[in-house]
Write a protein that holds these residues in place. Structure first.
Motif, PDB file in Angstrom:
ATOM      1  N   ASP A 243       0.816  -1.216   0.000  1.00 44.88           N
ATOM      2  CA  ASP A 243       0.000   0.000   0.000  1.00 44.88           C
ATOM      3  C   ASP A 243       0.846   1.260   0.000  1.00 44.88           C
ATOM      4  O   ASP A 243       0.400   2.312  -0.442  1.00 44.88           O
ATOM      5  N   ARG A 244       2.049   1.148   0.549  1.00 47.13           N
ATOM      6  CA  ARG A 244       2.971   2.284   0.530  1.00 47.13           C
ATOM      7  C   ARG A 244       4.358   1.757   0.881  1.00 47.13           C
ATOM      8  O   ARG A 244       4.521   0.980   1.820  1.00 47.13           O
ATOM      9  N   VAL A 245       5.337   2.175   0.085  1.00 46.52           N
ATOM     10  CA  VAL A 245       6.716   1.781   0.367  1.00 46.52           C
ATOM     11  C   VAL A 245       7.476   3.051   0.728  1.00 46.52           C
ATOM     12  O   VAL A 245       7.396   4.056   0.011  1.00 46.52           O
ATOM     13  N   ALA A 246       8.207   3.011   1.842  1.00 48.14           N
ATOM     14  CA  ALA A 246       9.014   4.169   2.238  1.00 48.14           C
ATOM     15  C   ALA A 246      10.308   4.186   1.429  1.00 48.14           C
ATOM     16  O   ALA A 246      10.680   3.184   0.810  1.00 48.14           O
ATOM     17  N   ALA A 247      11.007   5.314   1.467  1.00 42.28           N
ATOM     18  CA  ALA A 247      12.232   5.474   0.660  1.00 42.28           C
ATOM     19  C   ALA A 247      13.291   4.423   0.993  1.00 42.28           C
ATOM     20  O   ALA A 247      14.109   4.075   0.140  1.00 42.28           O
ATOM     21  N   ASN A 248      13.268   3.881   2.222  1.00 44.16           N
ATOM     22  CA  ASN A 248      14.277   2.870   2.581  1.00 44.16           C
ATOM     23  C   ASN A 248      13.823   1.441   2.277  1.00 44.16           C
ATOM     24  O   ASN A 248      14.503   0.480   2.632  1.00 44.16           O
ATOM     25  N   GLY A 249      12.646   1.301   1.651  1.00 41.96           N
ATOM     26  CA  GLY A 249      12.178  -0.032   1.261  1.00 41.96           C
ATOM     27  C   GLY A 249      11.243  -0.690   2.263  1.00 41.96           C
ATOM     28  O   GLY A 249      10.676  -1.752   1.969  1.00 41.96           O
ATOM     29  N   ASP A 250      11.044  -0.080   3.443  1.00 34.89           N
ATOM     30  CA  ASP A 250      10.040  -0.636   4.366  1.00 34.89           C
ATOM     31  C   ASP A 250       8.690  -0.576   3.643  1.00 34.89           C
ATOM     32  O   ASP A 250       8.362   0.446   3.028  1.00 34.89           O
ATOM     33  N   ALA A 251       7.910  -1.665   3.734  1.00 41.25           N
ATOM     34  CA  ALA A 251       6.683  -1.713   2.922  1.00 41.25           C
ATOM     35  C   ALA A 251       5.452  -2.021   3.769  1.00 41.25           C
ATOM     36  O   ALA A 251       5.414  -3.019   4.491  1.00 41.25           O
ATOM     37  N   ALA A 252       4.449  -1.148   3.653  1.00 40.63           N
ATOM     38  CA  ALA A 252       3.180  -1.391   4.373  1.00 40.63           C
ATOM     39  C   ALA A 252       2.275  -2.221   3.479  1.00 40.63           C
ATOM     40  O   ALA A 252       2.113  -1.932   2.295  1.00 40.63           O
ATOM     41  N   ASN A 253       1.729  -3.264   4.050  1.00 37.91           N
ATOM     42  CA  ASN A 253       0.738  -4.082   3.328  1.00 37.91           C
ATOM     43  C   ASN A 253      -0.236  -4.637   4.360  1.00 37.91           C
ATOM     44  O   ASN A 253      -0.095  -4.389   5.571  1.00 37.91           O
ATOM     45  N   LYS A 254      -1.204  -5.382   3.891  1.00 42.72           N
ATOM     46  CA  LYS A 254      -2.251  -5.934   4.759  1.00 42.72           C
ATOM     47  C   LYS A 254      -1.682  -6.556   6.024  1.00 42.72           C
ATOM     48  O   LYS A 254      -0.652  -7.240   5.984  1.00 42.72           O
ATOM     49  N   ILE A 255      -2.380  -6.343   7.112  1.00 45.09           N
ATOM     50  CA  ILE A 255      -1.948  -6.879   8.405  1.00 45.09           C
ATOM     51  C   ILE A 255      -1.648  -8.389   8.264  1.00 45.09           C
ATOM     52  O   ILE A 255      -2.419  -9.121   7.655  1.00 45.09           O
ATOM     53  N   GLY A 256      -0.523  -8.763   8.827  1.00 43.21           N
ATOM     54  CA  GLY A 256      -0.102 -10.169   8.737  1.00 43.21           C
ATOM     55  C   GLY A 256       1.038 -10.369   7.763  1.00 43.21           C
ATOM     56  O   GLY A 256       1.754 -11.374   7.831  1.00 43.21           O
ATOM     57  N   THR A 257       1.253  -9.393   6.876  1.00 45.09           N
ATOM     58  CA  THR A 257       2.306  -9.555   5.866  1.00 45.09           C
ATOM     59  C   THR A 257       3.680  -9.650   6.514  1.00 45.09           C
ATOM     60  O   THR A 257       4.507 -10.477   6.118  1.00 45.09           O
ATOM     61  N   SER A 258       3.932  -8.806   7.521  1.00 43.59           N
ATOM     62  CA  SER A 258       5.278  -8.804   8.110  1.00 43.59           C
ATOM     63  C   SER A 258       5.567 -10.138   8.800  1.00 43.59           C
ATOM     64  O   SER A 258       6.701 -10.610   8.803  1.00 43.59           O
ATOM     65  N   GLY A 259       4.525 -10.755   9.346  1.00 43.12           N
ATOM     66  CA  GLY A 259       4.707 -12.074   9.971  1.00 43.12           C
ATOM     67  C   GLY A 259       5.111 -13.104   8.926  1.00 43.12           C
ATOM     68  O   GLY A 259       5.997 -13.940   9.158  1.00 43.12           O
ATOM     69  N   VAL A 260       4.488 -13.043   7.760  1.00 45.67           N
ATOM     70  CA  VAL A 260       4.835 -13.977   6.676  1.00 45.67           C
ATOM     71  C   VAL A 260       6.302 -13.770   6.286  1.00 45.67           C
ATOM     72  O   VAL A 260       7.050 -14.732   6.077  1.00 45.67           O
ATOM     73  N   ALA A 261       6.713 -12.487   6.234  1.00 52.54           N
ATOM     74  CA  ALA A 261       8.101 -12.184   5.836  1.00 52.54           C
ATOM     75  C   ALA A 261       9.099 -12.744   6.851  1.00 52.54           C
ATOM     76  O   ALA A 261      10.160 -13.269   6.478  1.00 52.54           O
ATOM     77  N   ILE A 262       8.758 -12.643   8.131  1.00 54.43           N
ATOM     78  CA  ILE A 262       9.655 -13.161   9.187  1.00 54.43           C
ATOM     79  C   ILE A 262       9.783 -14.690   9.057  1.00 54.43           C
ATOM     80  O   ILE A 262      10.878 -15.255   9.117  1.00 54.43           O
ATOM     81  N   ILE A 263       8.665 -15.334   8.826  1.00 55.93           N
ATOM     82  CA  ILE A 263       8.686 -16.800   8.690  1.00 55.93           C
ATOM     83  C   ILE A 263       9.466 -17.192   7.423  1.00 55.93           C
ATOM     84  O   ILE A 263      10.271 -18.128   7.426  1.00 55.93           O
ATOM     85  N   ALA A 264       9.245 -16.441   6.338  1.00 54.41           N
ATOM     86  CA  ALA A 264       9.943 -16.737   5.070  1.00 54.41           C
ATOM     87  C   ALA A 264      11.446 -16.629   5.273  1.00 54.41           C
ATOM     88  O   ALA A 264      12.222 -17.467   4.806  1.00 54.41           O
ATOM     89  N   LYS A 265      11.879 -15.609   5.998  1.00 51.49           N
ATOM     90  CA  LYS A 265      13.321 -15.435   6.261  1.00 51.49           C
ATOM     91  C   LYS A 265      13.858 -16.658   7.014  1.00 51.49           C
ATOM     92  O   LYS A 265      14.920 -17.189   6.692  1.00 51.49           O
ATOM     93  N   HIS A 266      13.098 -17.090   7.995  1.00 56.71           N
ATOM     94  CA  HIS A 266      13.523 -18.240   8.811  1.00 56.71           C
ATOM     95  C   HIS A 266      13.746 -19.485   7.942  1.00 56.71           C
ATOM     96  O   HIS A 266      14.701 -20.227   8.128  1.00 56.71           O
ATOM     97  N   TYR A 267      12.849 -19.680   6.973  1.00 61.84           N
ATOM     98  CA  TYR A 267      12.940 -20.883   6.138  1.00 61.84           C
ATOM     99  C   TYR A 267      13.704 -20.655   4.830  1.00 61.84           C
ATOM    100  O   TYR A 267      13.755 -21.544   3.979  1.00 61.84           O
ATOM    101  N   GLY A 268      14.259 -19.444   4.664  1.00 64.26           N
ATOM    102  CA  GLY A 268      15.042 -19.161   3.455  1.00 64.26           C
ATOM    103  C   GLY A 268      14.206 -19.077   2.188  1.00 64.26           C
ATOM    104  O   GLY A 268      14.685 -19.371   1.090  1.00 64.26           O
ATOM    105  N   VAL A 269      12.939 -18.661   2.340  1.00 67.78           N
ATOM    106  CA  VAL A 269      12.062 -18.519   1.168  1.00 67.78           C
ATOM    107  C   VAL A 269      12.115 -17.061   0.710  1.00 67.78           C
ATOM    108  O   VAL A 269      11.913 -16.152   1.511  1.00 67.78           O
ATOM    109  N   PRO A 270      12.399 -16.797  -0.575  1.00 71.20           N
ATOM    110  CA  PRO A 270      12.438 -15.400  -1.039  1.00 71.20           C
ATOM    111  C   PRO A 270      11.091 -14.703  -0.870  1.00 71.20           C
ATOM    112  O   PRO A 270      10.043 -15.307  -1.129  1.00 71.20           O
ATOM    113  N   PHE A 271      11.168 -13.449  -0.445  1.00 71.20           N
ATOM    114  CA  PHE A 271       9.953 -12.675  -0.153  1.00 71.20           C
ATOM    115  C   PHE A 271       9.937 -11.452  -1.072  1.00 71.20           C
ATOM    116  O   PHE A 271      10.773 -10.560  -0.951  1.00 71.20           O
TER     117      PHE A 271
END
Ligand code: MRU
Length: 353
Positions: A243-271
């Motif tokens: 929905d909005r990306v800040a200049a440093n790449g932080d990205a706002a999206n639907k609630i729950g997205t950041s949790g998916v990203a954390i889990i993806a990092k843990h399992y080495g899945v590209p996000f």
């Protein structure tokens, strides 16, 4: 008729109406509604009858033209502009997080300011053309994101998405779903996994509906099943919208997205975050400055249930979006190319193209 045969957002030029699918009724009912009044358009955006950052931008463009067209042709430019800004500010107050809303409204505003020497009738005609252009650009943008996204995956991959960044959130193809649709056309045989997306169920009601209507292989899971899926090795990549990306790449999206990203990092899945350049807000340095919309408790406690599923009056936390830290994002896929960290430098290069 398939849900993808309908226009998510359209302009009825004759009736001067904003035409949308009422997305709150999907997948059970496909109801097309026509909106002509400021309050109706505001409500449609707030109530998520039209939703998804790019679709909100397209609706705002058409909406602004329709509302400007109601202003008397005999008014002076200053009188016209005062009313125009009043209506623009009103529409802009409907939802705070998706930058596409203010982006489209400012684009219409700039056009008016640039043409202050023209008659009001001429300005209205220009506004109509601009709003149609916003929609056409949206379609081309999604297709291009799809091509870049597709270059990041291979046939047979398991792809996970969260919320709905599909055709129902844009004018065609979607953003996060664009690589899926293009891959499907080219025989990639992806296995798509859709998060249900509590509390408003955009993944269940919209994404799994539109992708399965298009004949893709879709599996729906509750949001809390992502880790289990990744542990089993079923996911090769995550594609989400934003929905909005800040200049440093932080990205706002639907609630729950950041949790998916954390889990993806843990399992080495590209996000991968799919972001039209209109979603990148270079005025905002980091995600901390993104305003997160807070919504009503009933969306968590009783909406979609036959009876309330929580004790009456319980305190509820219901932010509509969260911010994924740039360190969790493998790449941001835009219509102009793929950007990797450091994102601020990548964005500067992208915008200089
Ligand atoms: O509250 P919504 O349904 O408007 O939220 C939508 C999302 O978060 C989408 O992922 C985002 O807007 C990108 S749509 C291409």
């Amino acid at each position: 008729m398939n849900i993808l045969d309908y226009e998510t957002v359209d302009l009825n030029e004759e009736k001067k109406a904003l035409v949308i699918i009422d997305q709150t009724l999907l997948p059970n009912e496909t109801k097309i509604i026509e909106l002509t009044e400021a309050q109706e358009i505001w409500d449609a955006i707030y109530l998520l009858q039209v939703r998804g950052a790019p679709a909100i931008g397209v609706a705002a463009g058409f909406g602004m033209y329709i509302l400007a067209d109601k202003i008397d042709d005999d008014k002076s430019f200053d009188e016209f502009y005062m009313e125009f800004v009043e209506k623009k500010d009103f529409l802009n107050s409907s939802r705070p997080t998706a930058v596409n809303l203010s982006w489209a409204l400012n684009r219409m505003d700039n056009l008016v300011k640039l043409n202050s020497d023209k008659s009001i009738a001429e300005i209205k005609e220009l506004l109509k053309k601009e709003s149609i252009k916003i929609k056409e650009e949206d379609i081309a943008m999604c297709k291009s994101i799809g091509e870049y996204g597709l270059s990041l995956v291979k046939p047979g991959d398991g792809l996970l998405t969260h919320c709905n960044a599909g055709q129902l959130a844009t004018s065609k193809y979607g953003t996060a779903t664009a690589p899926m649709y293009l891959g499907h056309e080219r025989g990639y045989n992806f296995k798509i996994f859709c998060d249900e997306t509590r509390p408003l169920l955009q993944g269940a009601r919209l994404t799994s509906y539109e992708l399965s209507s298009a004949g893709l292989d879709v599996t729906l899971q509750c949001d809390n099943m992502v880790s289990s899926l990744m542990k089993e090795g079923k996911i090769n990549a995550v594609f989400v919208g934003c929905d909005r990306v800040a200049a440093n790449g932080d990205a706002a999206n639907k609630i729950g997205t950041s949790g998916v990203a954390i889990i993806a990092k843990h399992y080495g899945v590209p996000f991968y975050v799919c972001a039209p350049s209109s979603t990148i807000d270079m005025n905002i340095k980091t995600g901390d400055d993104i305003v997160i919309e807070q919504r009503k408790p009933e969306e968590v406690t009783s909406m979609w249930y036959e009876k309330p599923m929580a004790p009456e009056g319980v305190k509820v936390y219901n932010p509509a979006f969260d911010v994924t830290d740039n360190s969790l994002i493998t790449a941001i896929v835009t219509e102009k190319g793929i950007v990797r960290a450091p994102f601020d430098e990548g964005f500067k290069e992208l915008f200089s193209k």
